[in-house]
Scaffold this motif. Structure first.
Motif, PDB file in Angstrom:
ATOM      1  N   SER A 153      31.629  53.095  42.793  1.00 31.03           N
ATOM      2  CA  SER A 153      33.081  53.365  42.512  1.00 31.03           C
ATOM      3  C   SER A 153      33.517  54.512  43.048  1.00 31.03           C
ATOM      4  N   GLU A 161      36.102  45.816  41.563  1.00 30.47           N
ATOM      5  CA  GLU A 161      37.508  45.433  41.384  1.00 30.47           C
ATOM      6  C   GLU A 161      38.081  44.900  42.869  1.00 30.47           C
ATOM      7  N   ARG A 165      39.687  41.301  43.032  1.00 33.92           N
ATOM      8  CA  ARG A 165      41.165  41.071  43.455  1.00 33.92           C
ATOM      9  C   ARG A 165      41.209  40.522  44.844  1.00 33.92           C
ATOM     10  N   MET A 204      37.351  46.104  36.299  1.00 35.33           N
ATOM     11  CA  MET A 204      38.639  45.605  37.057  1.00 35.33           C
ATOM     12  C   MET A 204      39.689  46.776  36.937  1.00 35.33           C
ATOM     13  N   CYS A 210      48.797  47.604  41.419  1.00 32.89           N
ATOM     14  CA  CYS A 210      48.289  46.319  41.996  1.00 32.89           C
ATOM     15  C   CYS A 210      49.566  45.335  42.108  1.00 32.89           C
TER      16      CYS A 210
END
Ligand SMILES: N[C@@H](CCC(=O)N[C@@H](CS)C(=O)NCC(=O)O)C(=O)O
Length: 251
Positions: A153, A161, A165, A204, A210
């Motif tokens: 991450s 994520e 996504r 997520m 987003c």
């Protein structure tokens, strides 16, 4: 859709005058987190490439110690990559993309031909990572890539994520497009999350910044208008739109 996400419209058609605008092709995080203002967004594909999680990343989805994996385009004469093209607006988009993609991500930009879901093909700017860049990771066994993704991450969020996504975007907008590499990786990652008793919801993130696209069906415009009026009007409508600032849905 997370409450902090924005919504934007996907159009179905690009008129001739509009294709002369500057368009950017998105096939990775730019599909679900463009981060810049645009006048229009249409789905479609580019030919001669395949999408692969072969680019390392230490500024968004990983760190220097644990680089994450993000997508790039790899030449493949039989390949097609589906995504979304944006008609960018305002002067901030290109400097923003240069910093996000090139400076922080190791991508370079060039032009490619985009085939929208309807209408003539046109030129788009595309950001691609090549094996020459220092963050390049290249091909690896999909199981090993999945292990790396669940373990990484960075400042923009978890690498899971990023993958999920993108898979969600492709499922939502290209039901018949089977990007085996993407969906095999997603399957491997979700299985590892399950086996390691990790929480997908946590991975997520909040969805801040987003975008969830809704399709605008131009053919559903009022039927008592002729095509020319519709086309002109919708083009003017497109150019008349103020720079599209994406609004939050305070649901
Ligand atoms: N150029 C591709 C890939 C872009 C991409 O995924 N870039 C990454 C690494 S530089 C990024 O911006 N990530 C932001 C994030 O992960 O939130 C696209 O068109 O979407």
């Amino acid at each position: 859709m997370d409450a902090s996400e924005d919504i934007a419209e996907l159009q179905e058609e690009v008129f001739e005058n509009e294709s002369k605008a500057l368009w950017v092709f998105a096939y990775g995080s730019l599909c679900w987190k463009p981060g810049f203002k645009f006048n229009k967004a249409v789905t479609g594909h580019v030919k001669g490439y395949k999408r692969r999680f072969w680019q390392g990343n230490v500024t968004h989805r990983g760190t220097e110690e644990r680089p994450g994996r993000v997508v790039t385009l790899v030449e493949d004469s039989k390949g097609e990559v589906h995504g979304v093209a944006y008609a960018i607006s305002g002067e901030a988009a290109i400097p923003y993309l240069s910093k996000r993609e090139c400076q922080l991500g190791g991508y370079i930009s060039h032009f490619a031909t985009f085939h929208p879901i309807s209408g003539e093909a046109f030129k788009v700017l595309v950001y691609v990572a090549t094996p020459k860049n220092p963050l390049w990771m290249g091909d690896a066994d999909e199981g090993a890539i999945a292990e790396q993704i669940i373990d990484c991450s960075g400042p923009s969020g978890h690498n899971v994520e990023y993958l999920v996504r993108l898979a969600n975007f492709m499922r939502d907008h290209f039901s018949d497009n089977h990007d085996a590499h993407l969906f095999n990786l997603e399957k491997e990652v979700l299985s590892l999350i399950d086996r390691k008793n990790m929480c997908l919801n946590t991975l997520m993130g909040s969805g801040e910044g987003c975008v969830t696209f809704i399709k605008r069906n131009t053919s559903s415009r009022s039927s008592d208008r002729n095509d020319e009026e519709d086309r002109t009007d919708s083009f003017e409508h497109t150019t008349r739109i103020e720079e599209k600032t994406l609004r939050c849905l305070n649901l």
